[in-house]
Design a protein around this motif. Structure first.
Motif, mmCIF file in Angstrom:
data_model
loop_
_atom_site.group_PDB
_atom_site.id
_atom_site.type_symbol
_atom_site.label_atom_id
_atom_site.label_comp_id
_atom_site.label_asym_id
_atom_site.label_seq_id
_atom_site.Cartn_x
_atom_site.Cartn_y
_atom_site.Cartn_z
ATOM 1 N N LEU A 313 1.089 -1.324 0.293
ATOM 2 C CA LEU A 313 0.028 -0.229 0.069
ATOM 3 C C LEU A 313 0.496 0.906 -0.547
ATOM 4 C CD1 LEU A 313 -2.791 -0.818 2.616
ATOM 5 C CD2 LEU A 313 -2.881 -0.546 0.532
ATOM 6 N N GLU A 314 1.928 0.821 0.833
ATOM 7 C CA GLU A 314 2.777 2.822 0.726
ATOM 8 C C GLU A 314 3.659 2.594 -0.484
ATOM 9 O OE1 GLU A 314 3.936 2.792 5.658
ATOM 10 O OE2 GLU A 314 5.363 1.950 4.558
ATOM 11 N N ALA A 315 4.349 1.461 -0.865
ATOM 12 C CA ALA A 315 4.356 1.470 -2.274
ATOM 13 C C ALA A 315 3.205 2.592 -3.109
ATOM 14 C CB ALA A 315 5.194 0.669 -2.962
ATOM 15 N N ASP A 316 1.861 1.675 -3.129
ATOM 16 C CA ASP A 316 0.891 2.621 -4.375
ATOM 17 C C ASP A 316 0.544 3.898 -3.954
ATOM 18 O OD1 ASP A 316 1.111 -0.008 -5.293
ATOM 19 O OD2 ASP A 316 -0.917 -0.781 -3.824
ATOM 20 N N TYR A 317 0.590 4.137 -2.941
ATOM 21 C CA TYR A 317 0.879 5.775 -2.176
ATOM 22 C C TYR A 317 1.693 6.444 -2.928
ATOM 23 C CZ TYR A 317 0.043 9.520 1.041
ATOM 24 O OH TYR A 317 -0.187 10.616 1.404
ATOM 25 N N GLU A 318 2.698 6.342 -3.004
ATOM 26 C CA GLU A 318 4.291 7.094 -3.577
ATOM 27 C C GLU A 318 4.012 6.912 -5.105
ATOM 28 O OE1 GLU A 318 6.252 8.544 -1.492
ATOM 29 O OE2 GLU A 318 5.117 7.665 -0.123
ATOM 30 N N VAL A 319 2.980 6.268 -5.478
ATOM 31 C CA VAL A 319 3.292 6.242 -6.714
ATOM 32 C C VAL A 319 1.805 7.926 -7.387
ATOM 33 C CG1 VAL A 319 2.146 4.959 -9.277
ATOM 34 C CG2 VAL A 319 3.996 4.137 -7.749
ATOM 35 N N ALA A 320 0.831 7.394 -6.115
ATOM 36 C CA ALA A 320 -0.410 8.276 -6.637
ATOM 37 C C ALA A 320 0.397 9.860 -6.306
ATOM 38 C CB ALA A 320 -1.412 7.934 -5.662
ATOM 39 N N LYS A 321 1.230 9.774 -5.116
ATOM 40 C CA LYS A 321 1.399 11.197 -4.752
ATOM 41 C C LYS A 321 2.088 11.814 -5.893
ATOM 42 C CE LYS A 321 3.564 11.033 -0.896
ATOM 43 N NZ LYS A 321 4.375 10.960 0.156
ATOM 44 N N ALA A 322 3.313 11.082 -6.843
ATOM 45 C CA ALA A 322 3.650 11.232 -7.876
ATOM 46 C C ALA A 322 2.707 12.020 -8.999
ATOM 47 C CB ALA A 322 5.570 10.178 -8.255
ATOM 48 N N LYS A 323 2.140 10.928 -9.131
ATOM 49 C CA LYS A 323 0.886 11.685 -10.221
ATOM 50 C C LYS A 323 0.384 12.847 -9.994
ATOM 51 C CE LYS A 323 0.306 6.582 -12.445
ATOM 52 N NZ LYS A 323 -0.398 5.469 -12.049
ATOM 53 N N GLY A 324 -0.307 12.390 -8.890
ATOM 54 C CA GLY A 324 -0.618 14.167 -7.690
ATOM 55 C C GLY A 324 -0.222 15.686 -8.242
ATOM 56 N N ASN A 325 1.119 15.100 -8.105
ATOM 57 C CA ASN A 325 2.218 16.224 -8.636
ATOM 58 C C ASN A 325 2.360 16.646 -9.346
ATOM 59 O OD1 ASN A 325 2.650 16.285 -5.582
ATOM 60 N ND2 ASN A 325 4.301 15.135 -5.490
ATOM 61 N N MET A 326 1.941 16.482 -10.725
ATOM 62 C CA MET A 326 1.734 16.688 -11.653
ATOM 63 C C MET A 326 1.456 17.856 -12.325
ATOM 64 S SD MET A 326 2.896 13.252 -13.829
ATOM 65 C CE MET A 326 2.760 14.238 -15.385
ATOM 66 N N ARG A 327 -0.054 18.277 -11.896
ATOM 67 C CA ARG A 327 -1.016 19.142 -11.099
ATOM 68 C C ARG A 327 -1.282 19.383 -10.259
ATOM 69 N NH1 ARG A 327 -2.851 15.265 -14.161
ATOM 70 N NH2 ARG A 327 -4.990 14.375 -13.550
ATOM 71 N N GLU A 328 -1.380 20.593 -9.304
ATOM 72 C CA GLU A 328 -2.537 21.109 -8.472
ATOM 73 C C GLU A 328 -3.154 21.929 -8.950
ATOM 74 O OE1 GLU A 328 0.976 22.984 -6.399
ATOM 75 O OE2 GLU A 328 2.520 21.043 -6.665
ATOM 76 N N ILE A 329 -4.143 21.652 -8.079
ATOM 77 C CA ILE A 329 -5.440 23.055 -8.371
ATOM 78 C C ILE A 329 -6.382 22.642 -7.145
ATOM 79 C CG2 ILE A 329 -7.913 23.192 -9.868
ATOM 80 C CD1 ILE A 329 -6.847 22.011 -11.711
ATOM 81 N N THR A 330 -6.638 23.921 -6.495
ATOM 82 C CA THR A 330 -6.984 23.837 -5.504
ATOM 83 C C THR A 330 -8.324 24.428 -5.006
ATOM 84 O OG1 THR A 330 -5.234 23.472 -4.111
ATOM 85 C CG2 THR A 330 -6.864 24.510 -2.721
ATOM 86 N N LEU A 331 -9.572 24.409 -4.574
ATOM 87 C CA LEU A 331 -10.879 24.988 -4.332
ATOM 88 C C LEU A 331 -10.978 25.385 -3.086
ATOM 89 C CD1 LEU A 331 -13.373 26.137 -5.722
ATOM 90 C CD2 LEU A 331 -14.694 23.522 -4.958
ATOM 91 N N PHE A 332 -10.694 26.553 -2.756
ATOM 92 C CA PHE A 332 -11.524 27.480 -1.493
ATOM 93 C C PHE A 332 -12.987 28.143 -1.537
ATOM 94 C CE2 PHE A 332 -11.462 30.885 1.166
ATOM 95 C CZ PHE A 332 -11.247 30.149 1.968
ATOM 96 N N ALA A 333 -13.676 28.093 -0.799
ATOM 97 C CA ALA A 333 -15.126 28.031 -1.195
ATOM 98 C C ALA A 333 -15.598 29.223 0.252
ATOM 99 C CB ALA A 333 -15.728 27.606 -1.816
ATOM 100 N N GLN A 334 -15.884 30.000 0.648
ATOM 101 C CA GLN A 334 -17.038 30.885 1.432
ATOM 102 C C GLN A 334 -17.737 30.821 1.817
ATOM 103 O OE1 GLN A 334 -14.728 33.837 4.510
ATOM 104 N NE2 GLN A 334 -14.085 31.650 5.671
ATOM 105 N N VAL A 335 -18.730 30.970 2.721
ATOM 106 C CA VAL A 335 -19.985 32.028 2.660
ATOM 107 C C VAL A 335 -20.485 32.103 3.774
ATOM 108 C CG1 VAL A 335 -21.651 30.970 0.017
ATOM 109 C CG2 VAL A 335 -21.200 29.633 2.955
ATOM 110 N N GLY A 336 -20.820 32.840 4.109
ATOM 111 C CA GLY A 336 -20.729 33.502 5.579
ATOM 112 C C GLY A 336 -21.699 34.936 5.809
ATOM 113 N N PHE A 337 -21.691 35.355 6.911
ATOM 114 C CA PHE A 337 -22.096 37.028 7.272
ATOM 115 C C PHE A 337 -21.247 37.463 8.052
ATOM 116 C CE2 PHE A 337 -26.056 34.311 6.692
ATOM 117 C CZ PHE A 337 -26.631 35.326 6.063
#
Length: 497
Positions: A313-337
């Motif tokens: 699982l840790e070896a698969d996790y490292e592969v997933a992290k490396a693939k995820g680092n190829m592009r970084e997109i972040t959504l930030f949203a806030q609603v309130g008063f």
């Protein structure tokens, strides 16, 4: 932890008592069986304490992971912040000047944060209050409130760390629990080693004392026979040498006995004024093992199986992290008063909508293949890990097979050694009587004595190997073959001791 092995023990008689330490105080004799030594080792030994602390570390690491999945309440505040300084200020004509600031500020924020394991994001419910008091110019107070705000911070396309932790951490904790049980059985194996070393050392002393007594008796008889001309001078001198050799052997064996006793006492954390009298276990579990059954139990219970799963699982996790680092997109949203006023209560009545939506991304246009190379490295490392795991699995299965064969054969070896011990002792006593009437030589007598001693030592050694193999199989399978039940423990109770 429950153990259901019962030993039927008999007391080994010795002629004298050795001193337990280098003091003049009398030593306290303590008869100890193998079962009792194992119980003491599991409670008092340093090895047991190390295994327990490793389990506690794994337990609290797992508890920390579980806490990450629960809502977290946080309070942050600045009480106060005082600022008296000059800052640059752009005027209407575009020129800059410096203006003086002199104010007191305080703020506080209360938030409830929840990790979203299936998306990897964080959802927060916030409330905050800011207070500002101007100390120069128009002196006055100002309040700004955010009664309620809902905030979402969500990475897109990146690796979901929480989801991977949910897969890895339970396996890691299961591995730690199985490792603790195996470590407890390994403490038993060490105890068996020290116990039988002491047992063999004490047996050697008993043999040496008996041999010395026999040698002295035979020498006295030989001197009388020599005066009557019934034996040669050479035989008499040989018997005298036997006496000297027996005394030297006894001295050496007594020293080894003291060393073995000190080792076992230290391992069991016993007092140095106790002289241990080990009892020979005269019965063993009558079991015969099947390789397929033992292998199945080992793969189901041993920490090795969890270790294999975790590393994959840790070896698969490292592969997933490396693939995820190829592009970084972040959504930030806030609603309130939010509300602001010179008075505290008005800051909570005159509320206005407060919304923020922000999408940020970072996609490499030209990185000379760096991120793609990181993916390839992670994939190559995973392939190496998989190859190692396959080899380790083969070695594990092979070791189980060899150990099962050794244990099954050991029952026969133990029976043969027991018979050889009985026959060798009977032969020696017969030869002593035969020598006294002059029908055999001293060489034949010495040979029978040597075989008697070796047969007794071999019996002790074969008994040691039987118990050692038995508990080694228990440590690998976490299964009590004598009772046919699994070895388990109340881990919650253990870690809170």
């Amino acid at each position: 932890m429950k153990r259901t092995i019962l030993f039927l023990c008999s007391l080994l008689s010795l002629n004298t008592v050795l001193a337990a330490g280098a003091t003049d105080a009398p030593a306290r004799q303590r008869t100890i069986s193998l079962d009792e030594a194992i119980t003491l080792a599991r409670v008092q030994s340093v090895d047991a304490a190390v295994a327990l602390n490793e389990l506690k570390t794994a337990y609290w690491e797992y508890r920390t992971f579980r806490a990450d999945l629960l809502p977290e309440v946080n309070f942050a505040a600045t009480l106060p912040s005082y600022n008296k300084s000059y800052n640059s200020y752009q005027q209407d004509d575009g020129s800059y000047t410096f203006v003086r600031n002199n104010y007191l500020q305080m703020n506080g924020q209360l938030s409830i944060d929840q990790n979203i394991w299936f998306t990897g994001g964080t959802l927060s419910l916030n409330t905050s209050l800011d207070f500002l008091r101007q100390l120069d110019g128009t002196v006055g107070n100002r309040f700004m409130s955010v009664p309620v705000a809902l905030t979402l911070n969500q990475p897109i396309f990146g690796v979901n760390n929480i989801k991977w932790n949910r897969r890895i951490e339970p396996v890691r904790y299961a591995e730690a629990k199985a490792a603790f049980l195996s470590a407890t059985e390994e403490v038993t194996m060490t105890t068996i080693n020290h116990f039988f070393n002491l047992l063999l050392a004490r047996e050697n002393v008993a043999i040496a004392r008996q041999n010395l007594a026999n040698a002295e008796k035979l020498y006295e008889v030989a001197k009388a026979k020599r005066r009557m001309g019934q034996i040669s001078e050479n035989d008499l001198l040989q018997l005298e040498l036997n006496v000297l050799d027996a005394r030297s052997t006894l001295t050496s064996n007594e020293s080894s006995l003291k060393s073995s006793m000190f080792t076992l006492r230290s391992f069991l954390a016993l007092s140095e004024d106790e002289e241990l009298e080990p009892v020979v276990p005269d019965s063993v579990p009558d079991v015969r093992l099947d390789y397929d059954d033992v292998l199945q139990k080992a793969l189901a219970n041993n920490s090795f199986a969890h270790n294999i799963r975790r590393r994959q699982l840790e070896a698969d996790y490292e592969v997933a992290k490396a693939k995820g680092n190829m592009r970084e997109i972040t959504l930030f949203a806030q609603v309130g008063f939010t509300g602001t006023d010179n008075r505290f209560d008005s800051a909570y009545r005159r509320l206005k909508d407060n919304q923020v939506v922000e999408v940020g991304f970072k996609i490499p246009i030209l990185d000379w293949g760096k991120r793609r190379g990181q993916v390839k490295v992670a994939q190559s490392n995973r392939e190496v890990t998989e190859s190692k795991l396959r080899q380790e699995s083969m070695n594990f299965n092979q070791n189980i097979f060899i150990l099962v064969e050794q244990f099954n054969n050991q029952q026969t070896q133990l029976h043969l050694a027991d018979e050889a011990d009985r026959i060798a002792r009977k032969r020696y006593h017969t030869n002593v009587e035969t020598f006294l009437i002059g029908k055999i030589s001293t060489l034949d007598l010495n040979d029978s004595q040597t075989q008697k001693d070796e047969a007794r030592r071999k019996h002790i050694n074969e008994l040691f190997y039987y118990w050692y193999y038995y508990y080694q199989l228990r440590s690998l399978t976490l299964w009590d073959f004598a009772s046919g039940t699994g070895i388990d423990a109340d881990f919650e109770k253990i870690v809170r001791q």
